[in-house]
Scaffold this motif. Structure first.
Motif, mmCIF file in Angstrom:
data_model
loop_
_atom_site.group_PDB
_atom_site.id
_atom_site.type_symbol
_atom_site.label_atom_id
_atom_site.label_comp_id
_atom_site.label_asym_id
_atom_site.label_seq_id
_atom_site.Cartn_x
_atom_site.Cartn_y
_atom_site.Cartn_z
ATOM 1 N N LYS A 11 -11.412 55.075 85.127
ATOM 2 C CA LYS A 11 -11.343 55.703 86.444
ATOM 3 C C LYS A 11 -11.206 54.629 87.517
ATOM 4 C CE LYS A 11 -12.465 59.798 84.718
ATOM 5 N NZ LYS A 11 -11.556 59.967 83.628
ATOM 6 N N ARG A 12 -11.034 55.064 88.749
ATOM 7 C CA ARG A 12 -10.942 54.142 89.880
ATOM 8 C C ARG A 12 -12.219 53.279 89.931
ATOM 9 N NH1 ARG A 12 -11.984 54.626 95.491
ATOM 10 N NH2 ARG A 12 -10.501 53.371 96.657
ATOM 11 N N LYS A 13 -12.070 52.003 90.197
ATOM 12 C CA LYS A 13 -13.136 51.001 90.307
ATOM 13 C C LYS A 13 -13.726 50.588 88.955
ATOM 14 C CE LYS A 13 -14.539 52.099 95.009
ATOM 15 N NZ LYS A 13 -15.652 52.400 95.905
ATOM 16 N N THR A 14 -13.092 50.983 87.848
ATOM 17 C CA THR A 14 -13.538 50.561 86.526
ATOM 18 C C THR A 14 -12.931 49.198 86.211
ATOM 19 O OG1 THR A 14 -13.587 52.859 85.767
ATOM 20 C CG2 THR A 14 -13.541 51.182 84.061
ATOM 21 N N THR A 15 -13.692 48.345 85.534
ATOM 22 C CA THR A 15 -13.143 47.071 85.061
ATOM 23 C C THR A 15 -12.966 47.173 83.551
ATOM 24 O OG1 THR A 15 -15.357 46.126 84.876
ATOM 25 C CG2 THR A 15 -14.147 45.667 86.900
ATOM 26 N N PHE A 16 -11.892 46.540 83.064
ATOM 27 C CA PHE A 16 -11.624 46.534 81.621
ATOM 28 C C PHE A 16 -10.843 45.284 81.280
ATOM 29 C CE2 PHE A 16 -8.256 48.796 83.767
ATOM 30 C CZ PHE A 16 -7.091 48.357 83.168
ATOM 31 N N GLU A 17 -10.824 44.949 79.980
ATOM 32 C CA GLU A 17 -10.127 43.750 79.520
ATOM 33 C C GLU A 17 -8.930 44.154 78.675
ATOM 34 O OE1 GLU A 17 -11.114 39.860 76.762
ATOM 35 O OE2 GLU A 17 -12.755 40.805 77.856
ATOM 36 N N LEU A 18 -7.787 43.563 78.967
ATOM 37 C CA LEU A 18 -6.557 43.818 78.227
ATOM 38 C C LEU A 18 -5.915 42.476 77.910
ATOM 39 C CD1 LEU A 18 -4.333 45.818 77.249
ATOM 40 C CD2 LEU A 18 -3.355 45.673 79.538
ATOM 41 N N GLU A 19 -5.695 42.202 76.637
ATOM 42 C CA GLU A 19 -5.080 40.953 76.191
ATOM 43 C C GLU A 19 -5.806 39.725 76.749
ATOM 44 O OE1 GLU A 19 -0.998 41.435 77.349
ATOM 45 O OE2 GLU A 19 -0.667 43.032 75.885
ATOM 46 N N GLY A 20 -7.135 39.774 76.751
ATOM 47 C CA GLY A 20 -7.944 38.637 77.178
ATOM 48 C C GLY A 20 -8.031 38.420 78.676
ATOM 49 N N PRO A 22 -9.258 40.153 82.509
ATOM 50 C CA PRO A 22 -9.990 41.259 83.135
ATOM 51 C C PRO A 22 -9.129 41.955 84.197
ATOM 52 C CG PRO A 22 -10.698 39.189 84.097
ATOM 53 C CD PRO A 22 -9.717 38.846 83.005
ATOM 54 N N TYR A 23 -9.225 43.279 84.243
ATOM 55 C CA TYR A 23 -8.487 44.077 85.229
ATOM 56 C C TYR A 23 -9.449 44.999 85.965
ATOM 57 C CZ TYR A 23 -4.114 42.599 83.112
ATOM 58 O OH TYR A 23 -3.067 41.850 82.654
ATOM 59 N N TYR A 24 -9.072 45.345 87.187
ATOM 60 C CA TYR A 24 -9.828 46.265 88.030
ATOM 61 C C TYR A 24 -8.910 47.446 88.312
ATOM 62 C CZ TYR A 24 -12.342 47.926 92.192
ATOM 63 O OH TYR A 24 -13.021 48.688 93.108
ATOM 64 N N CYS A 25 -9.369 48.665 88.027
ATOM 65 C CA CYS A 25 -8.543 49.856 88.222
ATOM 66 C C CYS A 25 -8.570 50.284 89.683
ATOM 67 C CB CYS A 25 -9.035 50.989 87.332
ATOM 68 S SG CYS A 25 -8.077 52.498 87.537
ATOM 69 N N LEU A 26 -7.402 50.333 90.308
ATOM 70 C CA LEU A 26 -7.270 50.777 91.692
ATOM 71 C C LEU A 26 -7.033 52.277 91.763
ATOM 72 C CD1 LEU A 26 -4.986 47.866 92.903
ATOM 73 C CD2 LEU A 26 -7.421 48.136 93.355
ATOM 74 N N ASP A 27 -6.350 52.832 90.756
ATOM 75 C CA ASP A 27 -6.066 54.263 90.724
ATOM 76 C C ASP A 27 -5.692 54.662 89.297
ATOM 77 O OD1 ASP A 27 -5.831 56.795 91.846
ATOM 78 O OD2 ASP A 27 -3.715 56.538 92.328
ATOM 79 N N ALA A 28 -6.063 55.868 88.907
ATOM 80 C CA ALA A 28 -5.743 56.371 87.568
ATOM 81 C C ALA A 28 -5.149 57.767 87.690
ATOM 82 C CB ALA A 28 -6.997 56.409 86.704
ATOM 83 N N ASP A 29 -4.084 58.029 86.922
ATOM 84 C CA ASP A 29 -3.416 59.327 86.945
ATOM 85 C C ASP A 29 -3.180 59.758 85.496
ATOM 86 O OD1 ASP A 29 -2.078 61.560 88.063
ATOM 87 O OD2 ASP A 29 -0.146 60.575 87.708
ATOM 88 N N ILE A 30 -3.686 60.935 85.134
ATOM 89 C CA ILE A 30 -3.546 61.431 83.767
ATOM 90 C C ILE A 30 -2.439 62.468 83.733
ATOM 91 C CG2 ILE A 30 -4.704 62.644 81.891
ATOM 92 C CD1 ILE A 30 -7.341 61.452 82.978
ATOM 93 N N SER A 31 -1.476 62.283 82.817
ATOM 94 C CA SER A 31 -0.360 63.221 82.647
ATOM 95 C C SER A 31 -0.517 63.933 81.310
ATOM 96 C CB SER A 31 0.975 62.480 82.662
ATOM 97 O OG SER A 31 1.128 61.778 83.858
ATOM 98 N N SER A 32 -0.802 65.233 81.364
ATOM 99 C CA SER A 32 -0.931 66.022 80.143
ATOM 100 C C SER A 32 0.441 66.531 79.742
ATOM 101 C CB SER A 32 -1.867 67.198 80.361
ATOM 102 O OG SER A 32 -3.154 66.722 80.671
#
Length: 191
Positions: A11-20, A22-32
């Motif tokens: 979600k927005r403001k979540t931090t996660f690691e991708l390929e070593g 760190p990233y900070y999520c600015l916005d998330a959009d789910i497409s079903s």
């Protein structure tokens, strides 16, 4: 072992690691999907916490990310020179150096002794977080002209002690201490 985060749970403001990294999520959009058998996709607007680059990327809902080894420590700004900016870690009392890219334009808001937060990734400094407001002294500004109050909301330019230029009400004088909002870099009141 670090916990795993599903892409659909980012979600927005979540931090996660991708390929070593760190990233900070600015916005998330789910497409079903509308068709049977289609996959749910998650489009993330994310900021690379090392380079500060912002970009969009789409992932499958089932993609997994590692939880990054991020830490925030209290620190105090000491000084800057040609090699970078120096901060005193308030927990270990070690001096930490951040390069010009990590500090970015925050120098315009920092005076000696300012309490900040330093962000660490895998124990190494990667950036800093300023308080919501800082107090700065007015280095120079033009004197207010009598009668300027009639129009209301009249502002003038003021150069702060750090070189930052902001708009202030006409009655502000040189030498006054002001509160400046760090996010918008706007006058927030007298200190």
């Amino acid at each position: 072992m670090a916990a795993l985060i599903d892409a659909i749970d980012v979600k927005r403001k979540t931090t996660f690691e991708l390929e070593g990294v760190p990233y900070y999520c600015l916005d998330a959009d789910i497409s079903s999907p509308t068709a049977r058998g289609g996959q749910t996709l998650v489009r993330l607007r994310m900021r690379n916490m090392l380079t500060r680059a912002v970009f969009d990327k789409t992932f499958k809902a089932s993609d997994k990310f590692k939880e990054p080894d991020l830490q925030t420590i209290p620190a105090t700004y000491l000084y800057s020179d040609g090699d970078g900016s120096y901060f005193l870690d308030q927990e270990s009392f070690e001096t930490l150096q951040l390069g010009e890219a990590m500090v970015d334009d925050a120098l315009e808001l920092m005076v000696e002794g300012l309490a900040i937060q330093i962000d660490l990734f895998n124990g190494n400094p990667i950036g800093l977080t300023l308080p919501a407001q800082v107090e700065l002294a007015v280095r120079s500004t033009e004197p207010g002209v009598k009668g300027d109050t009639a129009s209301g909301g009249v502002t003038k330019a003021a150069v702060m002690e750090t070189g930052l230029e902001i708009r202030v009400p006409f009655f502000i004088k040189e030498g006054e201490r002001l509160k400046v909002t760090t996010e918008t870099r706007e006058f927030a009141g007298r200190a």
